[in-house]
Design an enzyme around this catalytic site. Structure first.
Site, short mmCIF file in Angstrom:
data_model
loop_
_atom_site.label_atom_id
_atom_site.label_comp_id
_atom_site.label_asym_id
_atom_site.label_seq_id
_atom_site.Cartn_x
_atom_site.Cartn_y
_atom_site.Cartn_z
N ASP A 1 2.47 15.11 -2.97
CA ASP A 1 1.82 14.84 -1.48
C ASP A 1 0.93 13.41 -1.90
O ASP A 1 0.41 13.43 -3.11
CB ASP A 1 1.06 15.87 -1.08
CG ASP A 1 0.10 15.32 -0.05
OD1 ASP A 1 0.36 14.77 1.10
OD2 ASP A 1 -1.21 15.62 -0.14
N ASP B 1 -2.20 11.80 -0.20
CA ASP B 1 -3.64 11.98 0.47
C ASP B 1 -4.22 13.31 -0.03
O ASP B 1 -3.72 14.29 0.49
CB ASP B 1 -3.74 11.59 1.89
CG ASP B 1 -3.09 10.15 2.12
OD1 ASP B 1 -3.22 9.16 1.48
OD2 ASP B 1 -2.48 9.89 3.47
MG LIG Z 1 -2.55 15.76 1.53
#
Ligand SMILES: [Mg+2]
Length: 499
Positions: free
Chosen positions: A335, A337
């Site tokens: 992932d 962010d």
């Molecule tokens: Mg995230």
């Protein structure tokens, strides 16, 4: 189905022995169609770069392990190639002149359930005298099963079992272990018609003593594959029971002498001497019987039984709680962010793309082991009208500058109510990344900071590791199948086979 040899790569692990030049010369000289590439895996911890280039070789690529043993070197080699077949050659063999043609013929028309094809091995022995103990031992390679001196595997078969088990520290049994795990999947291994010559390596007189360390690897084989492993791997027990008995007699003699029972001690010592003498004679009788060989056999025959026993015991302790080998995943998806970079909600500014501590080193550590890496990122700011797709792309470009290159980047621009199949926790992006790189989702790990990341992994059939941040919901942390405190910690777990 016709398999062109261009669907095969040759992988040679090496510690830079002089024999490597002999192999490379033979591969450069041999006529016939070339495989896709020749990957030289340099397993030396340090040293000047190897210079394998010669006119006539297939395209050559050198990768370095920094040192890690033959199992890890072969794993890095096959992970770095993309062809359907991977042909392993050891760096101390000499392929026959028709090796390329025969390899192509061997791989052609194999049914899909055949996972590997073994080459044939000849070991030249002196013609003017009887072979030494070491020469006879090397000659055994000619009849061994599934040795990687010359063995071609389907890449998918290697990936499915996680490659070579790196807990085998030397070039011993790691090839049999791999073969048994491949056979366990229901696949078949066959013998081809190509030939290599395996010369007897020059050694010092204590080699027969040193190789006793392999007894610990035999213990590991038994732990992993059960008591029937020797029959399946074609690995006879040899003299080990007699070595244990001779060692026991010696220890009993010493014990009895210490207990001041001289007669009984003498009887036990006689049993030890008889066993040791019989062992030495058996080795001398089949050999050249010159003074050097006889002296070596007498000295080493006294040392081998206790050393073999010691290594069996060492292996029993070291491998007492061993688990099946899982190996590394083929792909790790991050992932973005809150995982790779600090989380600025709906960020559209490349200047705010700031990696978390240790991100660069963690991603590089995976690359160094041949694991591919990618990004799977929800960017609903686009659907919400808060940022543009161009801004998302600019931030991804900045991410690539800081932590790239990534083998795949998947972005979902949709919002929660769009009903798309890509927005995590839906599995779409994980599946798409695996499909793009031809990876089985079962060999993929997703690392993320919220429940949706690990749920997407599970929905795709991949593994998930949660690295919570202060804003991760408590229930999501508790529900995660695996957790790590930091991103580098999560990668460490993956590299340790815990995923
Ligand atoms: Mg995230």
């Amino acid at each position: 189905m016709q398999v062109g040899i261009e669907q095969c790569s040759v992988v040679v692990p090496t510690v830079g022995r002089p024999s490597l030049d002999v192999l490379l010369d033979a591969l450069a000289r041999a006529p016939g169609p070339r495989p896709a590439e020749l990957v030289l895996v340099d397993d030396r911890p340090t040293g000047a770069p190897l210079r394998p280039e010669r006119p006539g070789l297939p395209p050559v690529r050198v990768v370095r392990t920094g040192g890690g043993g033959p199992a890890r070197a072969r794993n890095l080699g096959w992970r770095s190639v993309r062809t359907e077949w991977v042909a392993f050659l050891d760096d101390d063999v000499v392929p026959d002149p028709d090796w390329y043609q025969q390899l192509a013929a061997d791989l052609t028309a194999l049914s899909p359930d055949v996972a590997g094809s073994q080459g044939r091995v000849r070991v030249p022995l002196p013609e003017d005298r009887r072979p030494t103990d070491w020469e006879r031992g090397t000659a055994g390679l000619a009849t061994s099963s599934w040795i990687t001196a010359d063995l071609a595997y389907r890449r998918a078969a290697l990936a499915a079992v996680g490659g070579f088990d790196e807990r085998f520290p030397r070039a011993f049994r790691e090839d049999s272990d791999l073969a048994l795990r491949v056979l366990d999947t229901g696949a078949r291994l066959v013998r081809g018609q190509r030939w290599i010559t395996h010369p007897v390596r020059p050694v010092d007189r204590w080699v027969s003593v040193r190789v006793q360390a392999g007894n610990a690897d035999d213990v590991l084989m038994r732990r992993l594959h059960g008591p029937g492993w020797r029959e399946r791997a074609d690995a006879p027990l040899g003299r080990r029971p007699r070595h244990l008995a001779v060692t026991a007699a010696g220890l009993i003699a010493v014990g009895l002498a210490a207990a001041r029972r001289p007669r009984a001690a003498l009887a036990a010592a006689a049993a030890w001497a008889a066993g040791t003498g019989e062992f030495a004679w058996a080795r001398i009788a089949s050999g050249p019987r010159d003074r050097a060989e006889i002296a070596t056999m007498l000295a080493s025959s006294a040392l081998i039984p206790p050393l073999a026993t010691w290594h069996v015991l060492r292996g029993a302790v070291q491998h007492r709680r061993v688990r099946p080998w899982r190996g590394l995943p083929d792909l790790v998806l991050f992932d973005r962010d809150g995982t790779l970079v600090r989380d600025y909600p709906y960020n559209g500014d490349p200047a705010l793309v700031k990696p978390v501590p240790g991100a660069r080193e963690a991603v590089d550590a995976l690359r160094a082991r041949g694991v591919r890496v990618g990004v799977v990122s929800n960017q609903s700011g686009v659907a919400r009208g808060l940022i543009t797709r161009a801004q998302v792309d600019a931030c991804m470009a900045r991410l690539d500058e800081l932590l790239g290159p990534f083998d795949t980047v998947q972005v979902c621009p949709h919002g929660p109510d769009d009903g798309c199949s890509c927005r995590k926790p839906a599995p779409g992006m994980v599946k798409a990344a695996c499909a793009e790189l031809d990876v089985d989702p079962a060999r993929c790990v997703v690392i993320g900071d919220i429940g949706a990341d690990v749920e997407a992994a599970a929905a795709a059939g991949a593994a998930g590791i949660l690295v919570p941040t202060p804003v991760t919901r408590k229930a999501e942390v508790e529900a995660a199948p695996r957790r790590a405190a930091t991103l580098p910690g999560a990668v460490e777990q993956v590299l340790a086979g815990e995923w």
